[in-house]
Design a protein around this motif. Structure first.
Motif, PDB file in Angstrom:
ATOM      1  N   UNK A  66       0.806  -1.219   0.000  1.00 53.98           N
ATOM      2  CA  UNK A  66       0.000   0.000   0.000  1.00 53.98           C
ATOM      3  C   UNK A  66       0.840   1.272   0.000  1.00 53.98           C
ATOM      4  N   UNK A  67       2.020   1.223   0.547  1.00 50.06           N
ATOM      5  CA  UNK A  67       2.871   2.419   0.507  1.00 50.06           C
ATOM      6  C   UNK A  67       3.613   2.545  -0.818  1.00 50.06           C
ATOM      7  N   UNK A  68       3.652   1.463  -1.612  1.00 55.52           N
ATOM      8  CA  UNK A  68       4.271   1.533  -2.936  1.00 55.52           C
ATOM      9  C   UNK A  68       3.329   2.144  -3.964  1.00 55.52           C
ATOM     10  N   UNK A  69       2.018   1.979  -3.762  1.00 56.71           N
ATOM     11  CA  UNK A  69       1.050   2.506  -4.729  1.00 56.71           C
ATOM     12  C   UNK A  69       0.616   3.916  -4.322  1.00 56.71           C
ATOM     13  N   UNK A  70      -0.140   4.565  -5.197  1.00 48.68           N
ATOM     14  CA  UNK A  70      -0.556   5.941  -4.938  1.00 48.68           C
ATOM     15  C   UNK A  70      -1.765   6.041  -4.020  1.00 48.68           C
ATOM     16  N   UNK A  71      -2.645   5.040  -4.045  1.00 48.16           N
ATOM     17  CA  UNK A  71      -3.822   5.100  -3.196  1.00 48.16           C
ATOM     18  C   UNK A  71      -4.706   3.886  -3.374  1.00 48.16           C
ATOM     19  N   UNK A  72      -5.621   3.722  -2.413  1.00 47.89           N
ATOM     20  CA  UNK A  72      -6.597   2.638  -2.482  1.00 47.89           C
ATOM     21  C   UNK A  72      -7.886   3.093  -1.819  1.00 47.89           C
ATOM     22  N   UNK A  91     -19.200 -11.587   7.554  1.00 45.49           N
ATOM     23  CA  UNK A  91     -18.967 -11.705   6.124  1.00 45.49           C
ATOM     24  C   UNK A  91     -19.496 -10.470   5.422  1.00 45.49           C
ATOM     25  N   UNK A  92     -18.817 -10.097   4.342  1.00 51.19           N
ATOM     26  CA  UNK A  92     -19.302  -8.984   3.526  1.00 51.19           C
ATOM     27  C   UNK A  92     -18.654  -9.025   2.153  1.00 51.19           C
ATOM     28  N   UNK A  93     -19.314  -8.381   1.202  1.00 51.68           N
ATOM     29  CA  UNK A  93     -18.728  -8.190  -0.116  1.00 51.68           C
ATOM     30  C   UNK A  93     -17.780  -7.000  -0.043  1.00 51.68           C
ATOM     31  N   UNK A  94     -16.825  -6.968  -0.956  1.00 53.54           N
ATOM     32  CA  UNK A  94     -15.874  -5.860  -0.994  1.00 53.54           C
ATOM     33  C   UNK A  94     -15.494  -5.570  -2.444  1.00 53.54           C
ATOM     34  N   UNK A  95     -15.265  -4.308  -2.702  1.00 54.99           N
ATOM     35  CA  UNK A  95     -14.596  -3.858  -3.920  1.00 54.99           C
ATOM     36  C   UNK A  95     -13.440  -2.984  -3.465  1.00 54.99           C
ATOM     37  N   UNK A  96     -12.265  -3.324  -3.928  1.00 56.09           N
ATOM     38  CA  UNK A  96     -11.065  -2.578  -3.552  1.00 56.09           C
ATOM     39  C   UNK A  96     -10.440  -1.988  -4.811  1.00 56.09           C
ATOM     40  N   UNK A  97     -10.352  -0.669  -4.827  1.00 55.92           N
ATOM     41  CA  UNK A  97      -9.776   0.056  -5.957  1.00 55.92           C
ATOM     42  C   UNK A  97      -8.363   0.494  -5.582  1.00 55.92           C
ATOM     43  N   UNK A  98      -7.450   0.336  -6.545  1.00 58.49           N
ATOM     44  CA  UNK A  98      -6.044   0.680  -6.311  1.00 58.49           C
ATOM     45  C   UNK A  98      -5.554   1.541  -7.476  1.00 58.49           C
ATOM     46  N   UNK A  99      -4.744   2.533  -7.152  1.00 58.16           N
ATOM     47  CA  UNK A  99      -4.188   3.456  -8.138  1.00 58.16           C
ATOM     48  C   UNK A  99      -2.667   3.451  -7.999  1.00 58.16           C
ATOM     49  N   UNK A 100      -1.973   3.278  -9.131  1.00 61.29           N
ATOM     50  CA  UNK A 100      -0.501   3.240  -9.127  1.00 61.29           C
ATOM     51  C   UNK A 100      -0.053   3.751 -10.492  1.00 61.29           C
ATOM     52  N   UNK A 101       0.163   5.061 -10.569  1.00 62.98           N
ATOM     53  CA  UNK A 101       0.425   5.729 -11.848  1.00 62.98           C
ATOM     54  C   UNK A 101       1.644   5.164 -12.572  1.00 62.98           C
ATOM     55  N   UNK A 102       2.654   4.700 -11.855  1.00 66.13           N
ATOM     56  CA  UNK A 102       3.887   4.224 -12.472  1.00 66.13           C
ATOM     57  C   UNK A 102       3.854   2.736 -12.841  1.00 66.13           C
ATOM     58  N   UNK A 103       2.749   2.073 -12.626  1.00 67.96           N
ATOM     59  CA  UNK A 103       2.678   0.631 -12.890  1.00 67.96           C
ATOM     60  C   UNK A 103       2.809   0.354 -14.385  1.00 67.96           C
ATOM     61  N   UNK A 104       3.709  -0.509 -14.780  1.00 66.62           N
ATOM     62  CA  UNK A 104       3.887  -0.814 -16.206  1.00 66.62           C
ATOM     63  C   UNK A 104       2.626  -1.364 -16.878  1.00 66.62           C
ATOM     64  N   UNK A 105       1.808  -2.104 -16.136  1.00 61.44           N
ATOM     65  CA  UNK A 105       0.635  -2.738 -16.722  1.00 61.44           C
ATOM     66  C   UNK A 105      -0.623  -1.903 -16.691  1.00 61.44           C
ATOM     67  N   UNK A 106      -0.533  -0.680 -16.191  1.00 67.57           N
ATOM     68  CA  UNK A 106      -1.708   0.186 -16.113  1.00 67.57           C
ATOM     69  C   UNK A 106      -1.880   0.739 -14.715  1.00 67.57           C
ATOM     70  N   UNK A 107      -2.488   1.892 -14.621  1.00 71.87           N
ATOM     71  CA  UNK A 107      -2.547   2.645 -13.367  1.00 71.87           C
ATOM     72  C   UNK A 107      -3.673   2.225 -12.432  1.00 71.87           C
TER      73      UNK A 107
END
Length: 150
Positions: A66-72, A91-107
């Motif tokens: 989490x500290x390597x990426x830009x946000x979640x 129990x619960x459903x979850x959606x987790x969004x992650x942002x990493x601008x420098x990621x080679x495979x997409x941000x």
């Protein structure tokens, strides 16, 4: 019945705090929500076997990603909570969004699934002793986890 509702609310608060503390990078506060040893099962997403880990080791791994990426941002669905004395499950459903601008495979990477928590009532409140994530689907850069840790 009121006591059961109070316990369920306390458990709901613990799980909501997990999502908030991860997204806000509040590692000290997050530490207090888990037992000293935790079963960590993200095998449906990452492969391998469930891990029995000291909480500090578990959080160190989460922190590194989490500290390597830009946000979640983690969005939790309604919780289904069952209290059995000093033990509980949620129990619960979850959606987790992650942002990493420098990621080679997409941000962007979104992973959706289902959490199952086991909790124990300890001095000071409810603590998570087991977390299991079951993936439903993911979109975007599905290699972000590996790219962030490279």
């Amino acid at each position: 019945m009121t006591e059961d509702r109070n316990e369920a609310q306390a458990i709901q608060n613990v799980i909501a705090r997990v999502a908030h503390h991860i997204d806000r990078r509040r590692w000290t506060e997050l530490r207090g929500l888990y037992t000293d040893v935790v079963v960590n099962d993200f095998t449906s997403l990452l492969g391998g076997e469930p891990q029995l880990q000291k909480v500090d080791d578990l959080l160190a791994g989460w922190r590194k990603f989490h500290e390597a990426i830009d946000g979640s941002q983690h969005f939790l669905g309604p919780l289904d909570i069952e209290v059995r004395g000093k033990q509980a499950s949620a129990e619960c459903h979850v959606r987790a969004y992650h942002q990493f601008a420098r990621a080679p495979g997409g941000a962007e990477w979104m992973v959706a699934g289902h959490y199952r928590y086991e909790l124990s009532r300890e001095e000071g409140g409810w603590r998570i002793s087991k977390v299991r994530f079951e993936i439903a689907y993911q979109t975007g850069n599905t290699n972000m986890f590996q790219e962030a840790l490279a």
